[in-house]
Design an enzyme around this catalytic site. Structure first.
Site, PDB file in Angstrom:
ATOM      1  N   ARG A  51     -10.868  19.424 -41.505  1.00 17.25           N
ATOM      2  CA  ARG A  51     -11.738  19.769 -40.261  1.00 17.25           C
ATOM      3  C   ARG A  51     -11.484  21.130 -39.959  1.00 17.25           C
ATOM      4  NH1 ARG A  51      -9.257  14.886 -36.227  1.00 17.25           N
ATOM      5  NH2 ARG A  51      -9.462  13.265 -37.478  1.00 17.25           N
ATOM      6  N   ASP A  53     -12.609  23.688 -36.816  1.00 18.84           N
ATOM      7  CA  ASP A  53     -13.087  23.726 -35.491  1.00 18.84           C
ATOM      8  C   ASP A  53     -14.708  24.341 -35.025  1.00 18.84           C
ATOM      9  OD1 ASP A  53     -10.688  22.330 -34.699  1.00 18.84           O
ATOM     10  OD2 ASP A  53      -9.596  24.271 -34.309  1.00 18.84           O
ATOM     11  N   ARG A 198      -5.113  30.618 -35.867  1.00 19.14           N
ATOM     12  CA  ARG A 198      -5.578  31.169 -34.779  1.00 19.14           C
ATOM     13  C   ARG A 198      -4.420  31.594 -33.899  1.00 19.14           C
ATOM     14  NH1 ARG A 198     -10.409  27.868 -32.532  1.00 19.14           N
ATOM     15  NH2 ARG A 198     -10.475  29.342 -30.796  1.00 19.14           N
TER      16      ARG A 198
END
Length: 245
Positions: A51, A53, A198
């Site tokens: 996945r 984001d 991140r």
């Protein structure tokens, strides 16, 4: 039943991430599945390598789906790119073994985070990099990056609240390349936790501005405390570059 592998690139700017959501039609998976459903006349589930984001981009996302359709690979490819939004492009379509699974067979992934490091922002790079005008000490950041290499419990560098599964991951390579005002931070590892890159980037940037000391890396590994790590860097600077099988 045929197993079809896709290589996909997308601009994640206007999407709520890869994963299909019940309360949003703006997901990459949802958009692709809608086209596949119309193409095949049946319900199709597409499986991504992982996945991404909301706001995160991909240059080479890998996915696969199974279908009874007899359409040629060329026709599938043309149909998808004709009906998908222009910010989602299928780069390659290939029929593969029934045993291929884009997520379970992935061995490692490469992500790159782009930082526009100049006092003047860029009108063209604003959607694809993090504008960071402060002066950065690249040597400190490289030293900190070296401490992140290897196998560690990265829960302190993630948004994971309660670990139902292992949060141990291995990062085998981190490179920092300066291309004029653009800094490119590349991470290669066997997997990454939610928001891990991140948060690693936020931490490295705070080390680069001397807001944090390099020693904080080991302290975060030891304490496993998210609050000790840096801010979560914005999504628009992050790209899924490669998936290795």
């Amino acid at each position: 039943m045929r197993n079809i592998k896709l290589v996909i690139e997308y601009d994640g700017s206007r999407y709520d991430g890869w994963q299909r959501l019940k309360d949003s039609e703006q997901t990459i998976q949802g958009k692709i599945e809608k086209v596949l459903n119309e193409m095949t006349g049946s319900s199709v589930e597409i499986i991504g390598s992982g996945r991404t984001d909301a706001g995160v981009h991909a240059k080479n996302q890998i996915a696969n789906f199974k279908t009874k359709s007899s359409m040629s690979i060329r026709d599938i490819h043309n149909y998808m790119n004709h009906y998908l939004p222009q910010d989602i492009v299928v780069k390659e379509v290939k029929e593969v073994s029934d045993r291929f699974h884009s997520r379970y067979n992935a061995q490692k992934k490469k992500y790159t985070y782009y930082v526009w490091n100049h006092r003047i922002p860029s009108a063209f790079q604003r959607k694809y990099s993090y504008y960071f005008p402060e002066t950065l000490d690249l040597q400190r950041m490289e030293a900190a990056a070296n401490q992140l290499l290897g196998t560690h419990d990265f829960i302190g560098f993630s948004s994971v609240k309660k670990a139902k599964k292992s949060t141990v991951r291995t990062i085998e390579e981190i490179t920092i390349v300066q291309n004029n005002h653009m800094l490119e931070f590349s991470f290669i590892g066997d997997g990454f936790l939610h928001n891990m890159i991140r948060i690693l980037m936020g931490t490295l940037l705070e080390i680069g501005t001397r807001e944090k000391d390099i020693s904080c890396i080991d302290e975060i590994f030891t304490s496993k405390t998210r609050a000790m790590a840096g801010k979560t860097a914005p999504a628009q600077g992050l790209f899924l570059e490669e998936v290795y099988y």
